[in-house]
Design a protein around this motif. Structure first.
Motif, mmCIF file in Angstrom:
data_model
loop_
_atom_site.group_PDB
_atom_site.id
_atom_site.type_symbol
_atom_site.label_atom_id
_atom_site.label_comp_id
_atom_site.label_asym_id
_atom_site.label_seq_id
_atom_site.Cartn_x
_atom_site.Cartn_y
_atom_site.Cartn_z
ATOM 1 N N THR A 89 75.882 34.095 49.467
ATOM 2 C CA THR A 89 76.593 32.873 49.090
ATOM 3 C C THR A 89 75.633 31.841 48.499
ATOM 4 O O THR A 89 75.963 31.143 47.549
ATOM 5 N N ARG A 334 80.705 43.112 56.468
ATOM 6 C CA ARG A 334 80.892 41.683 56.205
ATOM 7 C C ARG A 334 80.388 41.282 54.815
ATOM 8 O O ARG A 334 80.969 40.419 54.178
ATOM 9 N N ILE A 335 79.310 41.904 54.351
ATOM 10 C CA ILE A 335 78.838 41.546 53.012
ATOM 11 C C ILE A 335 79.834 42.059 51.962
ATOM 12 O O ILE A 335 80.150 41.345 50.998
ATOM 13 N N TYR A 337 82.924 42.342 52.491
ATOM 14 C CA TYR A 337 84.043 41.407 52.636
ATOM 15 C C TYR A 337 83.825 40.168 51.767
ATOM 16 O O TYR A 337 84.712 39.756 51.009
ATOM 17 N N SER A 338 82.626 39.569 51.878
ATOM 18 C CA SER A 338 82.339 38.344 51.117
ATOM 19 C C SER A 338 82.464 38.587 49.619
ATOM 20 O O SER A 338 83.022 37.767 48.888
ATOM 21 N N ARG A 341 86.053 38.879 48.662
ATOM 22 C CA ARG A 341 86.725 37.585 48.720
ATOM 23 C C ARG A 341 86.473 36.774 47.443
ATOM 24 O O ARG A 341 87.346 36.064 46.956
ATOM 25 N N VAL B 52 74.766 37.601 56.690
ATOM 26 C CA VAL B 52 75.947 38.059 55.955
ATOM 27 C C VAL B 52 77.252 37.878 56.709
ATOM 28 O O VAL B 52 78.318 37.937 56.115
ATOM 29 N N ASN B 53 77.167 37.670 58.030
ATOM 30 C CA ASN B 53 78.413 37.545 58.785
ATOM 31 C C ASN B 53 79.055 36.166 58.633
ATOM 32 O O ASN B 53 80.238 36.000 58.887
ATOM 33 N N ASP B 55 80.035 34.139 56.244
ATOM 34 C CA ASP B 55 81.202 33.892 55.395
ATOM 35 C C ASP B 55 82.479 34.346 56.079
ATOM 36 O O ASP B 55 83.509 33.695 56.000
#
Lengths: 473, 142
Positions: A89, A334-335, A337-338, A341, B52-53, B55
């Motif tokens: 991000t 999760r990465i 996922y980001s 998104r 990375v978690n 977000d």
């Protein structure tokens, strides 16, 4: 240039969740040691010892120095806005979309192959544990093709199965709690200290000669050998140390506490690593590790004949590595996922299943790929790719700190890295040196990986990006 | 003994909604303040490199805030003095210790968590944990 379009910091701050400052130096140190210790030393010391001989102990020092500088840069990067988001991000803010995409793509490589690498080590210790209990699995299903010279093997079944099992656990929303994590840290530390205390008596200083058989950097049988290439390999042992860096927003007095936490956790783990390496290469000749690539510590215990200790070490290693695979696969889901998104990946990866509150499909997609990699690909190839991916991410992050100091000097920073611009430049120099220490095949594989990423970016992500659609409005 | 400040934990499950209803009726009868809390579970044990978690937690938090709106409305419709909060953190510690301590809660109401056998084995039921570790009274709604 639309590929460099950026996210706005203020938009991110609007979604911030306040965090409490509760962590002190020792909390950070423990956090860091917990994240660092365990996997690399259980898995990659064998390969490291083959690459550098007993000089591997110096390799750990070089890798630790690199991590120290990169860790300071990453700490500033992570604290740049009052929200502690992911490196991905942040690079979206600092450099723009295409760099963020590359970092995200690197992190996918780190997590997927990191989990695969650790699961291969997991399998090495698991097979040994079964053997100690009298259950002998056929060699053909306990390693990937070409892992051990002279042994025919096809598929690493235990590694494949553990990744599938953990993928399932994550997909239904079970996480390990802090208490489990703390227990694991204690188990790993206990196993390592027990190992040191029980085997130090078997060291034959004669095994340390020659101490540095391949010099700093040389070519031996077509592969890069010596202290620097070994440092590039064991860099993996420190992956996770940046857990400390990302806690800037939760740290009391971060400008003092954070560097101390980074330094202390690196110092303690490096001392342990160097001690272990000296013992391992002192008990057995470094060349012996060729036969114990997946579970190097067992080479030492086979030499000393301490079967009881080998059972304890195996259990400790298996438990410790299970939690590491869990964390890596979790980060993986999760990465992706980001990225989904933000529209850079297909929607599928960002869909959260309401029943479990997890990105279910994405978890399984990458879980299966990781499991196949763990089963089919040789540890040598896996671990080097993880390192090059992570090192590249650190290079980008350090460059990001430099760039943001220049471009947005007044931006709020929860933590300012000391000694800018020297610190990021040294960090970049060390990372580049470690990348250079990897074999050229790894560079080629990595470049191919990046080329694939560019096809995906220009073929899909650029047009589907959320920022693109906002631009059209 | 009269309860003044009641905490009810919700998570969108039917059990938690029953707990919410019980909380509403109790708060009304006792003229107590009702704290409606939804926790996005975030475990320190799962921290990964490069943050990375983060977000994911942040998005979950934003969604939970939206999901809390109907609860706020329901409580307000019944004339209850209610406060809704979305929190990110370790669900067990937050519900059993930190939130009650900070807000002087004297009664915690939770639904029996609907975990399956494996979930119970590995993480344990949240409600059981709170029941055992909380310093104030706990009411588990079946």
């Amino acid at each position: 240039m639309t590929v460099f379009r950026k996210k706005d910091v203020s938009e991110l701050i609007a979604h911030a969740t306040p965090l409490k400052r509760t962590l002190r130096t020792w909390d950070l140190t423990f956090l860091g040691i917990g994240a660092i210790i365990g996997t690399g030393i259980f898995v990659l010391t064998g390969k490291g010892a083959l690459t550098a001989g007993p000089g591997l102990s110096l390799s750990f020092l070089i890798a630790a120095v690199c991590c120290g500088f990169a860790g300071l840069c990453y700490a500033e990067f992570a604290s740049m806005a009052p929200v502690a988001g992911s490196a991905y991000t942040y690079s979206y803010i600092a450099f723009g979309e295409i760099v963020a995409f590359i970092i995200g793509w690197d992190l996918i490589l780190e997590y997927a192959l990191g989990a695969a690498t650790v699961s291969v080590g997991w399998s090495g210790y698991f097979v040994n544990l079964l053997a100690n209990l009298g259950i002998h699995l056929p060699a053909a299903i306990t390693a990937a093709v070409g892992t051990t010279p002279g042994v025919t093997s096809y598929f690493n079944l235990p590694a494949f199965l553990i990744v599938i099992l953990i993928t399932w656990i994550i997909s239904i929303g079970i996480t390990q709690t802090k208490r489990v994590n703390d227990t694991m840290v204690l188990i790993k530390l206990t196993v390592i200290i027990l190992f040191i205390v029980c085997t130090v008596w078997y060291v034959h200083p004669g095994n340390w000669h020659p101490f540095n058989p391949y010099g700093w950097y040389s070519f031996h049988n077509g592969t890069a050998s010596g202290i620097i290439p070994a440092a590039s390999i064991v860099f993996f042992s420190f992956i996770g140390f940046d857990a400390v860096s990302s806690s800037a927003e939760e740290t009391i007095n971060p400008s003092k506490t954070l560097p101390r936490g980074i330094l202390m956790s690196l110092l303690i783990s490096t001392v342990l690593y160097i001690t272990m390496t000296l013992i391992m290469t002192g008990v057995v000749k470094y060349k012996v590790f060729a036969k114990y690539l997946n579970a190097p510590i067992l080479a030492v215990l086979a030499q000393t004949g301490q079967t009881w200790l080998s059972i304890i070490v195996s259990i400790g290693a298996i438990l410790g590595m299970t939690t590491v695979i869990l964390v890596q696969l979790y980060g993986q889901s999760r990465i992706s996922y980001s990225m989904s998104r933000d529209g850079l990946f297909p929607k599928m990866f960002g869909e959260v299943k309401p029943k479990y509150q997890t990105p279910f499909k994405g978890t399984w997609f990458f879980g299966i790929i990781t499991a196949l990699a763990a089963g089919l690909v040789n540890l040598n190839i896996l671990s080097e790719l993880v390192n090059i991916g992570t090192l590249t991410a650190f290079i980008l992050v350090s460059a990001g700190v430099l760039w943001m100091r220049h471009a947005q000097p007044d931006l709020h920073r929860g933590f300012r890295a000391p000694g800018v611009p020297v610190t990021p430049i040294v960090a970049i120099a060390f990372c580049v040196m470690l990348v250079a220490g990897l074999n050229w095949e790894t560079w080629v594989r990595f470049v191919v990986w990046l080329i694939i990423s560019m096809f995906i970016y220009f073929g899909y992500s650029k047009r589907h990006s959320k920022l693109d659609r906002e631009g059209e409005k | 003994m009269k309860y003044k400040r009641i905490l009810v934990g919700v998570d969108g499950s039917p059990q938690a909604d029953r707990a919410f209803n019980v909380g509403c009726s109790l708060a009304k009868v006792l003229a107590a303040k009702l704290y409606i809390v939804w926790v996005v579970n975030r475990d320190r044990g799962m921290e990964s490199s490069f943050g990375v978690n983060e977000d994911f937690y942040r998005d979950q938090y934003a969604q939970v805030k939206d999901k809390l709106a109907p609860y706020t409305k329901k409580a307000a419709d019944q004339g209850i003095d209610a406060e809704t909060q979305a929190l990110v953190g370790n669900v067990k510690v937050l519900l059993s210790k930190s939130f009650p301590a900070e807000n002087k809660i004297d009664l915690i109401i939770l639904g029996q968590t609907g975990r399956n056998v494996i979930g119970k084995l590995s993480i344990g039921s949240h409600s059981t944990y709170v029941l055992q570790n909380s310093d104030v009274d706990v009411l588990i709604v079946k």
